[in-house]
Design a protein around this motif. Sequence first.
Motif, PDB file in Angstrom:
ATOM      1  N   ALA A  96       0.614  -1.234   0.348  1.00 30.60           N
ATOM      2  CA  ALA A  96      -0.325  -0.228   0.228  1.00 30.60           C
ATOM      3  C   ALA A  96       0.647   1.403  -0.152  1.00 30.60           C
ATOM      4  O   ALA A  96       1.910   1.039   1.017  1.00 30.60           O
ATOM      5  N   VAL A  97       0.489   1.914  -0.584  1.00 28.29           N
ATOM      6  CA  VAL A  97       1.293   3.357  -0.681  1.00 28.29           C
ATOM      7  C   VAL A  97       0.537   4.832  -0.286  1.00 28.29           C
ATOM      8  O   VAL A  97      -0.813   4.882  -1.000  1.00 28.29           O
ATOM      9  N   THR A  98       1.290   5.685   0.529  1.00 25.65           N
ATOM     10  CA  THR A  98       0.538   6.880   0.322  1.00 25.65           C
ATOM     11  C   THR A  98       1.071   8.110  -0.342  1.00 25.65           C
ATOM     12  O   THR A  98       2.806   7.984  -0.393  1.00 25.65           O
ATOM     13  N   TYR A  99       0.771   8.914  -0.463  1.00 27.21           N
ATOM     14  CA  TYR A  99       1.310  10.425  -1.495  1.00 27.21           C
ATOM     15  C   TYR A  99       1.615  11.352  -0.534  1.00 27.21           C
ATOM     16  O   TYR A  99       1.387  12.868  -1.075  1.00 27.21           O
ATOM     17  N   GLY A 100       2.030  11.853   0.467  1.00 30.08           N
ATOM     18  CA  GLY A 100       1.657  13.179   1.397  1.00 30.08           C
ATOM     19  C   GLY A 100       2.240  12.606   2.993  1.00 30.08           C
ATOM     20  O   GLY A 100       1.403  12.561   3.162  1.00 30.08           O
ATOM     21  N   PRO A 101       3.060  12.112   2.685  1.00 33.76           N
ATOM     22  CA  PRO A 101       4.508  12.551   2.295  1.00 33.76           C
ATOM     23  C   PRO A 101       4.395  10.545   1.448  1.00 33.76           C
ATOM     24  O   PRO A 101       4.043   9.575   1.876  1.00 33.76           O
TER      25      PRO A 101
END
Length: 116
Positions: A96-101
């Motif tokens: 899973a990835v978050t973009y902020g950060p």
Amino acid sequence: VQLQASGGGLVQAGGSLRLSCAASRSIFSFGAMGWYRQAPGKQRELVARIGSGGNINYADSVKGRFTISRDNAKNTVYLQMNSLKPEDTAVYSCNAVTYGPLTYYWGQGTQVTSPA
């Protein structure tokens, strides 16, 4: 964040398996979730990914055979694998990835083995 992967196993070529990845929080909190795999002696590769907006990407090698989906109520992403081939044998890991950060989360791997 915890990602709990399950569903791997041994299935003859041509068979099917479904992998599950249960997240410890809402999957909408992630920019994308996906499945990667790594075969012995090879680099890890993206298998399938689903974005928070529903956009989906597949590796060319699995298009038409694998399907990624999600159950928002269960905070779970699935990978339905049909027509398995020996070359699909690998350890599959949920991501899973978050973009902020920009942050990546990984679940434990699950072994998929599909002998000829």
